[in-house]
Design an enzyme around this catalytic site. Sequence first.
Site, PDB file in Angstrom:
ATOM      1  CB  SER A 183      -0.959  -0.060   1.194  1.00  0.00           C
ATOM      2  OG  SER A 183      -1.977   0.895   1.086  1.00  0.00           O
TER       3      SER A 183
ATOM      4  CG  ASP B  11      -6.837  -2.437  -3.533  1.00  0.00           C
ATOM      5  OD1 ASP B  11      -7.320  -1.348  -3.189  1.00  0.00           O
ATOM      6  OD2 ASP B  11      -5.674  -2.785  -3.241  1.00  0.00           O
TER       7      ASP B  11
ATOM      8  CG  HIS C 197      -5.830  -2.168   0.188  1.00  0.00           C
ATOM      9  ND1 HIS C 197      -4.968  -1.833  -0.839  1.00  0.00           N
ATOM     10  CD2 HIS C 197      -5.335  -1.589   1.304  1.00  0.00           C
ATOM     11  CE1 HIS C 197      -3.998  -1.077  -0.357  1.00  0.00           C
ATOM     12  NE2 HIS C 197      -4.188  -0.918   0.950  1.00  0.00           N
TER      13      HIS C 197
END
Length: 313
Positions: free
Chosen positions: A159, A254, A284
Amino acid sequence: MPNVDPQMAEILALIAALDLPPYESMDAVAARAAAEERNVFWNEGNPDVASVRDLALPGPTGPLRLRLYEPAGVGTTSPGVLYIHGGGWVICSLDTHDGVCRRLANTSGLRVASLDYRMAPEHPFPAPLDDCVAATRWLASNAGEIGFEADRIGLAGDSAGGNLALATLLALRDDGDRLPRTAALIYGAFSADLASPSHREFGGGEYVLSTPVMQWFWDHYVPDARRRNDPLVSPLHADLRGLPPLYVSAAELDPLRDDSERLAGRLALAGVDFDYRLWRGVCHACIMMSRMLPAADEQIAQVAGFLRHRLAG
């Protein structure tokens, strides 16, 4: 409707039933406390590692904490990975990502060092990136102090950590520094574009990460929206030539999926060697969910295999 992994669907149902307040409804301090509390569950029963210890290294404005994971059977020196945790540059920590790093070390057979970098809004861009660059340079110059081999160092991050890992490579390249041999970029945030098709399809909050919380993260990390096209903020805007081999993964469900897909296209045009993986049926933050999600261990094994191969010999 997307085809959701059955265990992922169970996790999403449990999260929905908890009806937790979103991070963007809190200030950063409260959001950090909530993230720590929410991630205790995912780190219960983490696997043992032969050695885990916290160290300090010099950072741009003071010491930075580094947590070193050494798997069983590792030699006196070995290839090593600097892991940069996600959390939107605002939340999460060494503790929230402890399970990921333990599994990555055990599965790869490599030393893994997890970095506790400064976070926004108290320390907005470029402070988190400066810490990552400083840590990478320190590792290259002092590798033997923690059992790393200086010419066999890789980066990994998920991320926001994927963003910082890629930006670290770009910053080092632009400064003429020696680059790490490889990097694994796990469902990274590579641009501030919140109107992409994947944001529209998956950003409503049903799939763990939402578009509103990404807006909140960006507002903290780079408060001046005019700076968000800086290549070190949004690497999709960078010249990507000259980078080492990369692993790029995206989670199918995501809002950030298009960031990784677009990055793969840009890397191909730049002639960079890369391995792109789309993880089907998951959301995610999935690699943090090994406790309930068998696919998470499969994904960590993919990352570990790539890093082990690229850092070998």
